[in-house]
Design a protein around this motif. Structure first.
Motif, PDB file in Angstrom:
ATOM      1  N   LEU A   1       0.815  -1.212   0.000  1.00  0.00           N
ATOM      2  CA  LEU A   1       0.000   0.000   0.000  1.00  0.00           C
ATOM      3  C   LEU A   1       0.854   1.269   0.000  1.00  0.00           C
ATOM      4  CD1 LEU A   1      -2.834   1.246   0.063  1.00  0.00           C
ATOM      5  CD2 LEU A   1      -2.733   1.112   2.564  1.00  0.00           C
ATOM      6  N   ASP A   2       1.896   1.307   0.824  1.00  0.00           N
ATOM      7  CA  ASP A   2       2.765   2.495   0.855  1.00  0.00           C
ATOM      8  C   ASP A   2       3.421   2.737  -0.495  1.00  0.00           C
ATOM      9  OD1 ASP A   2       2.170   3.137   3.466  1.00  0.00           O
ATOM     10  OD2 ASP A   2       3.893   2.056   4.308  1.00  0.00           O
ATOM     11  N   LYS A   3       3.857   1.661  -1.173  1.00  0.00           N
ATOM     12  CA  LYS A   3       4.479   1.795  -2.498  1.00  0.00           C
ATOM     13  C   LYS A   3       3.476   2.362  -3.504  1.00  0.00           C
ATOM     14  CE  LYS A   3       7.480  -2.224  -2.024  1.00  0.00           C
ATOM     15  NZ  LYS A   3       7.745  -3.574  -2.539  1.00  0.00           N
ATOM     16  N   VAL A   4       2.236   1.892  -3.423  1.00  0.00           N
ATOM     17  CA  VAL A   4       1.198   2.375  -4.349  1.00  0.00           C
ATOM     18  C   VAL A   4       0.955   3.869  -4.117  1.00  0.00           C
ATOM     19  CG1 VAL A   4      -1.243   2.199  -4.985  1.00  0.00           C
ATOM     20  CG2 VAL A   4       0.104   0.120  -4.629  1.00  0.00           C
ATOM     21  N   PHE A   5       0.802   4.286  -2.863  1.00  0.00           N
ATOM     22  CA  PHE A   5       0.579   5.705  -2.577  1.00  0.00           C
ATOM     23  C   PHE A   5       1.767   6.561  -2.989  1.00  0.00           C
ATOM     24  CE2 PHE A   5      -2.903   4.561   0.457  1.00  0.00           C
ATOM     25  CZ  PHE A   5      -3.882   5.285  -0.196  1.00  0.00           C
ATOM     26  N   LYS A   6       2.986   6.077  -2.740  1.00  0.00           N
ATOM     27  CA  LYS A   6       4.174   6.832  -3.150  1.00  0.00           C
ATOM     28  C   LYS A   6       4.199   6.980  -4.668  1.00  0.00           C
ATOM     29  CE  LYS A   6       7.141   5.757   0.759  1.00  0.00           C
ATOM     30  NZ  LYS A   6       8.265   4.956   1.254  1.00  0.00           N
ATOM     31  N   GLY A   7       3.860   5.913  -5.395  1.00  0.00           N
ATOM     32  CA  GLY A   7       3.817   5.979  -6.858  1.00  0.00           C
ATOM     33  C   GLY A   7       2.766   6.955  -7.352  1.00  0.00           C
ATOM     34  N   LEU A   8       1.582   6.931  -6.730  1.00  0.00           N
ATOM     35  CA  LEU A   8       0.515   7.864  -7.113  1.00  0.00           C
ATOM     36  C   LEU A   8       0.920   9.310  -6.832  1.00  0.00           C
ATOM     37  CD1 LEU A   8      -2.612   5.905  -5.804  1.00  0.00           C
ATOM     38  CD2 LEU A   8      -1.998   6.319  -8.192  1.00  0.00           C
ATOM     39  N   ASN A   9       1.500   9.554  -5.661  1.00  0.00           N
ATOM     40  CA  ASN A   9       1.943  10.913  -5.323  1.00  0.00           C
ATOM     41  C   ASN A   9       3.035  11.387  -6.264  1.00  0.00           C
ATOM     42  OD1 ASN A   9       0.224  11.561  -3.197  1.00  0.00           O
ATOM     43  ND2 ASN A   9       1.492  10.454  -1.722  1.00  0.00           N
ATOM     44  N   SER A  10       3.984  10.513  -6.575  1.00  0.00           N
ATOM     45  CA  SER A  10       5.069  10.873  -7.483  1.00  0.00           C
ATOM     46  C   SER A  10       4.527  11.230  -8.863  1.00  0.00           C
ATOM     47  CB  SER A  10       6.058   9.708  -7.584  1.00  0.00           C
ATOM     48  OG  SER A  10       7.055   9.977  -8.521  1.00  0.00           O
ATOM     49  N   LEU A  11       3.622  10.411  -9.372  1.00  0.00           N
ATOM     50  CA  LEU A  11       3.008  10.675 -10.676  1.00  0.00           C
ATOM     51  C   LEU A  11       2.220  11.980 -10.652  1.00  0.00           C
ATOM     52  CD1 LEU A  11       2.400   9.733 -13.556  1.00  0.00           C
ATOM     53  CD2 LEU A  11       0.474   8.427 -12.630  1.00  0.00           C
ATOM     54  N   SER A  12       1.472  12.209  -9.592  1.00  0.00           N
ATOM     55  CA  SER A  12       0.682  13.432  -9.455  1.00  0.00           C
ATOM     56  C   SER A  12       1.579  14.669  -9.449  1.00  0.00           C
ATOM     57  CB  SER A  12      -0.149  13.369  -8.177  1.00  0.00           C
ATOM     58  OG  SER A  12      -0.861  14.554  -7.991  1.00  0.00           O
ATOM     59  N   GLU A  13       2.679  14.610  -8.699  1.00  0.00           N
ATOM     60  CA  GLU A  13       3.612  15.743  -8.651  1.00  0.00           C
ATOM     61  C   GLU A  13       4.249  15.981 -10.013  1.00  0.00           C
ATOM     62  OE1 GLU A  13       6.328  14.793  -5.502  1.00  0.00           O
ATOM     63  OE2 GLU A  13       4.778  15.052  -3.958  1.00  0.00           O
ATOM     64  N   GLU A  14       4.597  14.896 -10.708  1.00  0.00           N
ATOM     65  CA  GLU A  14       5.202  15.011 -12.035  1.00  0.00           C
ATOM     66  C   GLU A  14       4.232  15.674 -13.023  1.00  0.00           C
ATOM     67  OE1 GLU A  14       6.310  11.832 -15.451  1.00  0.00           O
ATOM     68  OE2 GLU A  14       7.149  11.406 -13.469  1.00  0.00           O
ATOM     69  N   VAL A  15       2.984  15.256 -12.983  1.00  0.00           N
ATOM     70  CA  VAL A  15       1.974  15.815 -13.869  1.00  0.00           C
ATOM     71  C   VAL A  15       1.708  17.277 -13.523  1.00  0.00           C
ATOM     72  CG1 VAL A  15      -0.457  15.689 -14.558  1.00  0.00           C
ATOM     73  CG2 VAL A  15       0.902  13.603 -14.448  1.00  0.00           C
ATOM     74  N   ASP A  16       1.625  17.583 -12.225  1.00  0.00           N
ATOM     75  CA  ASP A  16       1.430  18.971 -11.785  1.00  0.00           C
ATOM     76  C   ASP A  16       2.560  19.868 -12.291  1.00  0.00           C
ATOM     77  OD1 ASP A  16      -0.970  18.499 -10.572  1.00  0.00           O
ATOM     78  OD2 ASP A  16      -0.147  18.389  -8.534  1.00  0.00           O
ATOM     79  N   GLN A  17       3.802  19.413 -12.203  1.00  0.00           N
ATOM     80  CA  GLN A  17       4.944  20.201 -12.657  1.00  0.00           C
ATOM     81  C   GLN A  17       4.900  20.401 -14.164  1.00  0.00           C
ATOM     82  OE1 GLN A  17       8.488  18.317 -11.194  1.00  0.00           O
ATOM     83  NE2 GLN A  17       8.085  18.929  -9.062  1.00  0.00           N
ATOM     84  N   ASP A  18       4.517  19.349 -14.908  1.00  0.00           N
ATOM     85  CA  ASP A  18       4.407  19.455 -16.353  1.00  0.00           C
ATOM     86  C   ASP A  18       3.337  20.471 -16.743  1.00  0.00           C
ATOM     87  OD1 ASP A  18       6.392  17.609 -16.736  1.00  0.00           O
ATOM     88  OD2 ASP A  18       5.048  15.954 -17.243  1.00  0.00           O
ATOM     89  N   HIS A  19       2.219  20.504 -16.011  1.00  0.00           N
ATOM     90  CA  HIS A  19       1.149  21.450 -16.323  1.00  0.00           C
ATOM     91  C   HIS A  19       1.552  22.875 -16.015  1.00  0.00           C
ATOM     92  CE1 HIS A  19      -1.415  18.019 -16.997  1.00  0.00           C
ATOM     93  NE2 HIS A  19      -2.421  18.812 -17.307  1.00  0.00           N
ATOM     94  N   VAL A  20       2.384  23.068 -14.991  1.00  0.00           N
ATOM     95  CA  VAL A  20       2.849  24.407 -14.634  1.00  0.00           C
ATOM     96  C   VAL A  20       3.763  24.947 -15.734  1.00  0.00           C
ATOM     97  CG1 VAL A  20       4.303  25.687 -13.001  1.00  0.00           C
ATOM     98  CG2 VAL A  20       2.591  24.075 -12.155  1.00  0.00           C
ATOM     99  N   HIS A  21       4.591  24.079 -16.302  1.00  0.00           N
ATOM    100  CA  HIS A  21       5.533  24.523 -17.334  1.00  0.00           C
ATOM    101  C   HIS A  21       4.894  24.657 -18.704  1.00  0.00           C
ATOM    102  CE1 HIS A  21       8.818  24.336 -14.544  1.00  0.00           C
ATOM    103  NE2 HIS A  21       8.601  23.053 -14.275  1.00  0.00           N
ATOM    104  N   ASN A  22       3.736  24.112 -18.929  1.00  0.00           N
ATOM    105  CA  ASN A  22       3.086  24.186 -20.253  1.00  0.00           C
ATOM    106  C   ASN A  22       2.125  25.305 -20.347  1.00  0.00           C
ATOM    107  OD1 ASN A  22       4.470  22.027 -21.285  1.00  0.00           O
ATOM    108  ND2 ASN A  22       2.919  20.547 -20.639  1.00  0.00           N
TER     109      ASN A  22
END
Length: 187
Positions: free
Chosen positions: A166-187
């Motif tokens: 469960l912790d690995k799944v949440f860490k993966g989801l948070n990491s993906l969410s942060e990556e997508v958020d950063q991409d949207h800020v730069h676009n």
């Protein structure tokens, strides 16, 4: 509680289980097989296997039992079971050394807890079930559900992962969410 009250909490699989034999209407068309195209015959066979697992698979159903219910060959049944597994409509568990039992997706074998999260679009929900698996290990069974007036509630897909991850799944989801958020800020 009336029958109407209890049906509000039932899944589509539960509701369909009380509607009589789901194969009876599809077997009525068997006399028309000679006039059917190869694709039509294949689609009919797939639907027979799908309905057999939905109707009889709550406690697990074997290939041999599906053959008996549908009148299809082992090769045809196995082929369609593989396809339904790839579509995540069903799953299987090994019983003994060589036998597999097939179950409709959306209902884990030994559920011990359930939570439903309604998504903001009003049409999608996420059903999370905690279930016992092999050696009494706990697994999360996460199913995407959609609702429409035409089809009612349908399962769109599911994943199963061990509770210990469960912790690995949440860490993966948070990491993906942060990556997508950063991409949207730069676009």
């Amino acid at each position: 509680m009336t029958d109407d009250d209890s049906s509000q909490n039932d899944s589509l699989l539960d509701l369909g289980a009380n509607r009589g034999d789901p194969l009876s209407d599809i077997n009525e068309h068997d006399q028309d097989l000679a006039s059917m195209s190869a694709e039509g015959k294949k689609a009919l066979a797939l639907e027979k296997v799908r309905r057999a697992v939905r109707k009889h698979g709550e406690d697990g159903i074997s290939v041999t039992e599906i053959m008996e219910v549908t009148g299809l060959t082992r090769k045809t049944v196995s082929s369609h079971l593989d396809r339904l597994r790839n579509l995540r409509e069903i799953y299987r568990q090994k019983k003994g050394k060589q036998m597999f039992l097939y179950y409709p997706n959306g209902k884990p074998l030994h559920g011990v807890g359930r939570e439903y999260i309604e998504c903001s679009d009003g049409e999608t929900g996420i059903e999370i079930q905690l279930a016992k698996g092999k050696n009494d290990d706990l697994y999360f069974h996460v199913t995407e559900k959609r609702f429409s007036l035409l089809e009612g509630e349908t399962s769109e897909g599911a994943i199963i992962f061990p509770m210990e991850d469960l912790d690995k799944v949440f860490k993966g989801l948070n990491s993906l969410s942060e990556e997508v958020d950063q991409d949207h800020v730069h676009n």
